[in-house]
Design a protein around this motif. Structure first.
Motif, PDB file in Angstrom:
ATOM      1  N   LYS A   1       0.841  -1.212   0.000  1.00 60.65           N
ATOM      2  CA  LYS A   1       0.000   0.000   0.000  1.00 60.65           C
ATOM      3  C   LYS A   1       0.870   1.254   0.000  1.00 60.65           C
ATOM      4  CE  LYS A   1      -3.657   2.278   2.714  1.00 60.65           C
ATOM      5  NZ  LYS A   1      -4.738   2.271   1.715  1.00 60.65           N
ATOM      6  N   GLU A   2       1.925   1.248   0.829  1.00 61.01           N
ATOM      7  CA  GLU A   2       2.814   2.400   0.921  1.00 61.01           C
ATOM      8  C   GLU A   2       3.637   2.569  -0.361  1.00 61.01           C
ATOM      9  OE1 GLU A   2       4.974   5.648   2.031  1.00 61.01           O
ATOM     10  OE2 GLU A   2       3.143   4.830   2.950  1.00 61.01           O
ATOM     11  N   MET A   3       4.207   1.476  -0.850  1.00 59.79           N
ATOM     12  CA  MET A   3       5.058   1.564  -2.046  1.00 59.79           C
ATOM     13  C   MET A   3       4.267   1.960  -3.275  1.00 59.79           C
ATOM     14  SD  MET A   3       7.628  -1.684  -1.429  1.00 59.79           S
ATOM     15  CE  MET A   3       8.747  -1.699  -0.013  1.00 59.79           C
ATOM     16  N   TRP A   4       3.083   1.385  -3.442  1.00 59.87           N
ATOM     17  CA  TRP A   4       2.281   1.697  -4.623  1.00 59.87           C
ATOM     18  C   TRP A   4       1.663   3.086  -4.558  1.00 59.87           C
ATOM     19  CZ3 TRP A   4      -0.396  -3.742  -5.265  1.00 59.87           C
ATOM     20  CH2 TRP A   4       0.523  -4.616  -5.888  1.00 59.87           C
ATOM     21  N   SER A   5       1.531   3.635  -3.342  1.00 57.28           N
ATOM     22  CA  SER A   5       1.003   5.002  -3.244  1.00 57.28           C
ATOM     23  C   SER A   5       1.914   5.993  -3.957  1.00 57.28           C
ATOM     24  CB  SER A   5       0.833   5.403  -1.779  1.00 57.28           C
ATOM     25  OG  SER A   5       2.102   5.583  -1.153  1.00 57.28           O
ATOM     26  N   GLN A   6       3.193   5.630  -4.094  1.00 57.31           N
ATOM     27  CA  GLN A   6       4.155   6.531  -4.737  1.00 57.31           C
ATOM     28  C   GLN A   6       4.007   6.560  -6.257  1.00 57.31           C
ATOM     29  OE1 GLN A   6       8.234   6.361  -2.729  1.00 57.31           O
ATOM     30  NE2 GLN A   6       7.355   4.398  -2.128  1.00 57.31           N
TER      31      GLN A   6
END
Length: 546
Positions: free
Chosen positions: A411-416
């Motif tokens: 979730k955190e990585m793809w938010s970028q």
């Protein structure tokens, strides 16, 4: 290969190394009342909704059946074939006909003689069961003469006159293939080839499998089962190798939560915890409790639904799928998860553990991993996504283990890269029911088949998935896999498998490989003889309790 291969009897399989540790409570599980009884309590993560050998869809549920069932071949801790119910096999010169002889004098736990006809019925029942077991029977329908047609028609075993499986006498059965299979003897380790009897295992349904008391031809018998709670196995004194079975009773309790398993192990309520948080491997409290397979073959990857039930059109774009892969910082992910030798980065679909044509590991030939956040952003922008137009979809995963931690990191990585991820989880026992029916957008997937690399690719051919539910629906891919099944030359065969992986991962990115994730397992200090198969199945039948 010699035409006739004799199978040497073995008293016990090669055992994995087990170190013990001190935990609360020195008695084993619930044994207490009878100090001479050898008994263990094992925590598993999934409900025990089926114990039909056709439906061992999760490793943890398969643990129960693997300690009670039996097949022609077994495997040792390094994945090598060892005889179980089998005595010998004869292979024809053209590689199409296998004649299997079982041991003389085999009986079921209720005293009924075990015959070759029970193998025939078991295999034919698997073939004709219906679409629900399409994946588990793929090595039967792909190779056995007439099997695919019988499967399509969902025939009863008695009506399979054109299927190449027949009993020659009470101890001999013969299988005829439509085309040669380089690993067919290994198929006889699969639970779909286990012998069953029509008087307790009717065709096209499995409700019988969670009723206690049905007969066993393996080392243990199902004494009782409550699907949501536990299964209790007891020693089968009529098993051909009963002398090697040291355990009297094994209780498998359902604990989906890894922290609950850890706490139950601390208090001594369980003897073996098969899935505890990864960080337990680095905790000095458990240093001497860690039990680990000597060899482990497994892949943990993300599956993107681009098939007929796809609800996010952007994920039909291979470049969007590549952007998702490129934006995952695997090194950071593994560092946060706490690898400790349990999480190993995997940069291809086929895991480590398969030998290539030149004797090297198949996985060493090529890496498909490229962490490139800026490049991923450009691919997303080319697809029309940016900070003002973000892509939203659901990530689906099962409860337990580190699955939630991985979901949060994704979730955190793809938010970028302009992705808003919704996280959804379900209990592991029903997880693959959703996945097999295409009820997901992107999900986590694990496979630990040790038979042959081609089995990993065959999972996602159109015919191996439930009709209308395919997450991958690609005729080109189907054709490539079909061509691999016709190749008998080893070098040509392995080259074809690399070609398939180049297309499946390198070009289309239908899956995103992440890691080989060896489960962190704890076992009490007073146990000896616990070992694991190369797919991580805990075998407790030879455990002794001191």
């Amino acid at each position: 290969m010699k035409k006739l291969v004799s199978l040497v009897l073995v008293a016990a399989l090669t055992m994995g190394v087990l170190s013990g540790c001190s935990t609360a409570g020195e008695s084993s599980g619930a044994a207490g009342e009878n100090p001479t009884e050898q008994e263990v309590t094992v925590a598993i993560t999934s409900t025990i909704d089926k114990l039909d050998p056709l439906f061992m869809s999760t490793t943890q549920m398969g643990v129960v059946f693997s300690n009670m069932g039996a097949t022609f071949y077994g495997t040792d801790a390094y994945g090598k074939l060892v005889p179980d119910l089998g005595e010998s096999v004869e292979k024809s010169e053209d590689g199409l006909t296998y004649t299997f002889k079982i041991k003389d004098g085999l009986v079921w736990s209720d005293g009924v003689p075990l015959t070759a006809e029970h193998f025939v019925y078991g295999i034919k029942r698997a073939i004709g069961y219906g679409p629900d077991n399409a994946y588990s029977k793929r090595n039967l329908t792909n190779f056995i003469k007439g099997a695919q047609e019988a499967a399509n028609a969902q025939l009863d075993a008695a009506d399979m006159d054109n299927v190449g499986v027949v009993a020659l006498d009470d101890t001999t059965f013969q299988i005829t293939l439509a085309s040669p299979c380089p690993f067919f003897e290994r198929v006889l380790t699969e639970k779909t080839t286990a012998p069953v009897r029509p008087d307790f295992a009717p065709e096209h349904e499995s409700t019988w499998s969670v009723n206690s008391g049905y007969p066993s031809c393996g080392p243990m018998i199902l004494e009782s089962v409550v699907p949501e709670a536990e299964a209790v196995l007891v020693k089968n004194e009529k098993y051909w190798n009963a002398e090697a079975v040291t355990l009297d009773k094994a209780t498998f309790v359902v604990m989906p939560d890894s922290n609950a398993q850890l706490n139950a192990f601390r208090t001594g309520d369980i003897d073996i915890a098969l899935n505890v948080p990864t960080e337990a491997a680095g905790n000095a409290e458990f240093t001497d409790c860690l039990a680990k397979p000597l060899k482990y073959v497994s892949s943990y990857f993300l599956l993107v639904n681009s098939g007929p039930k796809n609800t996010v059109p952007a994920l039909k774009d291979a470049n969007v799928r590549k952007a998702l892969a490129m934006s995952i910082d695997k090194e950071t992910m593994l560092r946060i998860l706490g690898a400790n030798g349990y999480n190993i980065q995997l940069d291809g679909f086929i895991p480590y553990g398969f030998e290539d044509a030149d004797g090297s590991d198949f996985r060493d030939a090529v890496s498909y991993y490229q962490y490139d956040l800026e490049g991923a952003k450009k691919l997303m922008e080319a697809a029309g996504f940016n900070e003002n137009n973000r892509l939203s979809f659901e990530y689906f995963y099962s409860e337990g283990g580190s699955h939630e931690d991985i979901a949060v990191l994704l979730k955190e990585m793809w938010s970028q890269i302009y992705v808003d991820l919704e996280l959804t989880s379900v209990e592991q026992g029903v997880y693959y029911d959703y996945v097999d029916n295409g009820e997901f957008t992107v999900c986590r997937y694990s496979n630990n088949d040790s038979t042959d690399p081609l089995n990993y690719f065959s999972i996602f051919t159109s015919t191996s998935q439930i009709e209308g539910c395919q997450s991958v629906n690609d005729p080109v891919y189907d054709q490539m896999v079909a061509e691999a099944y016709t190749i008998t030359d080893t070098a040509e065969y392995m080259a074809k498998l690399h070609e398939i992986e180049d297309y499946f991962v390198g070009e289309k990115q239908y899956v995103i490989p992440l890691m080989t994730q060896t489960p962190v397992i704890l076992a009490k200090e007073n146990l000896d003889g616990l070992w694991f198969t190369v797919i991580g199945t805990a075998i407790v039948t030879e455990v002794t309790v001191s």
